[in-house]
Design an enzyme around this catalytic site. Sequence first.
Site, PDB file in Angstrom:
ATOM      1  N   CYS A 177       0.818  -1.218   0.000  1.00 44.02           N
ATOM      2  CA  CYS A 177       0.000   0.000   0.000  1.00 44.02           C
ATOM      3  C   CYS A 177       0.848   1.263   0.000  1.00 44.02           C
ATOM      4  CB  CYS A 177      -0.938  -0.003   1.203  1.00 44.02           C
ATOM      5  SG  CYS A 177      -1.979   1.469   1.286  1.00 44.02           S
ATOM      6  N   CYS A 218      -1.409   1.705  -3.002  1.00 46.27           N
ATOM      7  CA  CYS A 218      -2.427   2.737  -2.780  1.00 46.27           C
ATOM      8  C   CYS A 218      -1.884   4.161  -2.775  1.00 46.27           C
ATOM      9  CB  CYS A 218      -3.135   2.508  -1.441  1.00 46.27           C
ATOM     10  SG  CYS A 218      -3.453   0.790  -1.025  1.00 46.27           S
ATOM     11  N   LYS A 259      -0.019   5.309  -6.098  1.00 44.92           N
ATOM     12  CA  LYS A 259      -1.049   5.292  -7.143  1.00 44.92           C
ATOM     13  C   LYS A 259      -1.991   6.483  -7.000  1.00 44.92           C
ATOM     14  CE  LYS A 259      -4.702   3.129  -6.331  1.00 44.92           C
ATOM     15  NZ  LYS A 259      -5.586   2.033  -5.896  1.00 44.92           N
ATOM     16  N   TYR A 313      -9.388  -3.715 -11.156  1.00 41.79           N
ATOM     17  CA  TYR A 313      -9.323  -2.310 -10.743  1.00 41.79           C
ATOM     18  C   TYR A 313      -7.919  -1.734 -10.894  1.00 41.79           C
ATOM     19  CZ  TYR A 313      -7.312  -3.530  -6.144  1.00 41.79           C
ATOM     20  OH  TYR A 313      -6.501  -3.978  -5.134  1.00 41.79           O
ATOM     21  N   GLU A 342      -7.402   1.436 -13.269  1.00 43.70           N
ATOM     22  CA  GLU A 342      -6.886   2.663 -12.661  1.00 43.70           C
ATOM     23  C   GLU A 342      -5.655   3.172 -13.403  1.00 43.70           C
ATOM     24  OE1 GLU A 342      -8.215   2.165  -7.969  1.00 43.70           O
ATOM     25  OE2 GLU A 342      -6.323   1.305  -8.656  1.00 43.70           O
ATOM     26  N   HIS A 401     -28.066  20.577  -0.887  1.00 44.94           N
ATOM     27  CA  HIS A 401     -28.222  21.064  -2.263  1.00 44.94           C
ATOM     28  C   HIS A 401     -27.383  22.322  -2.493  1.00 44.94           C
ATOM     29  CE1 HIS A 401     -30.282  21.686  -6.077  1.00 44.94           C
ATOM     30  NE2 HIS A 401     -30.433  22.962  -5.747  1.00 44.94           N
ATOM     31  N   GLU A 412     -26.745  14.373  -3.146  1.00 45.75           N
ATOM     32  CA  GLU A 412     -28.138  14.510  -2.711  1.00 45.75           C
ATOM     33  C   GLU A 412     -29.058  13.517  -3.420  1.00 45.75           C
ATOM     34  OE1 GLU A 412     -30.441  18.059  -4.093  1.00 45.75           O
ATOM     35  OE2 GLU A 412     -28.533  18.624  -5.030  1.00 45.75           O
TER      36      GLU A 412
END
Length: 453
Positions: free
Chosen positions: A44, A49, A52, A179, A183, A436, A441
């Site tokens: 990681c 992670c 990256k 993934y 990515e 909002h 939302e």
Amino acid sequence: MTAFDYDLFVIGGGSGGVRAARTSSGTHGAKVALAEEFRMGGTCVIRGCVPKKLMVYASEYPGMVEQARSYGWDATIGGFDWTAFRTKLEAELTRLENAYRGGLTGAGVTIFDSRAVVVDPHTVRLADGSTHSAKHILIATGGAPFVPDIPGRDLAITSNEIFQMAALPARVLVVGGGYIASEFACILNGLGCKVAQYYRGAQILRGFDDEARGHVAQSMRENGVDIHCGTDVMRLEHTSDGIKAVATDGSDRIFDAVLYATGRTPNSKGLGLEDLGVKLGRSAEIIVDGYSQTGVPSIFAVGDVTDRINLTPVAIREGHAFADTIFGGQRRSVDHSLFASAVFTQPEIGTIGLSEEAARDQEPIEVYATAFRPMQSAFAGQSDRVLMKLIVSQASRKILGCHIVAPGAGEMIQMAAIAITMGATKEQFDATIAVHPTMAEELVTMRSPVRTG
């Protein structure tokens, strides 16, 4: 009574091993040692992670500048200085590695910068031949990228090497559809490389919600990634102009670099485990029970080497639960059935719970979904769309799955995950007043299901 050198010896200095060592020693007072043969921080921090995500940030700036012009800014962007970025990236990784080391030593953990193997249920041998005994041994050696045995495989790089490239390649082939592959296809495309992605399956991001992964694939294509599904590489050849990739669809193309991201395998081989009776699975994963214990009572394993859920926060939770169970007097296991995750493609995916397909196989459901152009992009005249999707149990009304495809989806799903982990119902989402104007939302304003099943 047998005297051991340590209460716990951890093999592997990644997220799971470090958390287990720090908690066992610093919180529960155990005498702990940890051996790491490469760099502290594991996949990681050093080659996953963290670097990256920093590359993701770097790759997004050209799009930001383009959008800024639509908002009236006289904005331009020059070329990308890979060398400058890589130098600063390495400095940041070194800082993080030192922080990991400092955390361990501060908690009283003895560190060995060495490869370690298991000699017997209570003994570890280091590369220098020295041995150390421990009441408990924890394997936390993570995983490694897998490259299939094809002709020319030595011409390929993996996610381990991409951060050390001397220069950015002009033409890149990314092989894989998971993934990691997706990515890096987006990252390299954003940094200005011409990117092709080959995947042997029918659609990238297998295992994710079908509608969500289809949405991402379409966006990637619109952004310039040349995705070829149903296509695999038969062989790689060195040529005077680059690397020739001969594919199963009959094509052959020249690239400056070929990145393989076709899965990862657990780092369990060569540790001496099988000789002791520790069982490995079909993919060489260490078989453990709900408390991370192997069939040998004194040997445990956490993180990617067990191939349960290969995510850093899961490894950390497993390591902490192990320490609390063995040294803290709290019998704790980790529930792997519900967890949030994010894929840092462009746009991102944030997801928790079941896909529509998996939920429908489980029970009758309602599906609430909406796709729309977000305000920021719409004003800029851009065509990108976001997706918000909730999977709801008809019987209990609980949210079984939430899937977001949007810029910042990783941040949004973390908040949604709190409510869903607590067992929130659709009606409780509906009762929440919207913020909002935001993209998020939409999660609390979808009133009618788009389909049931």
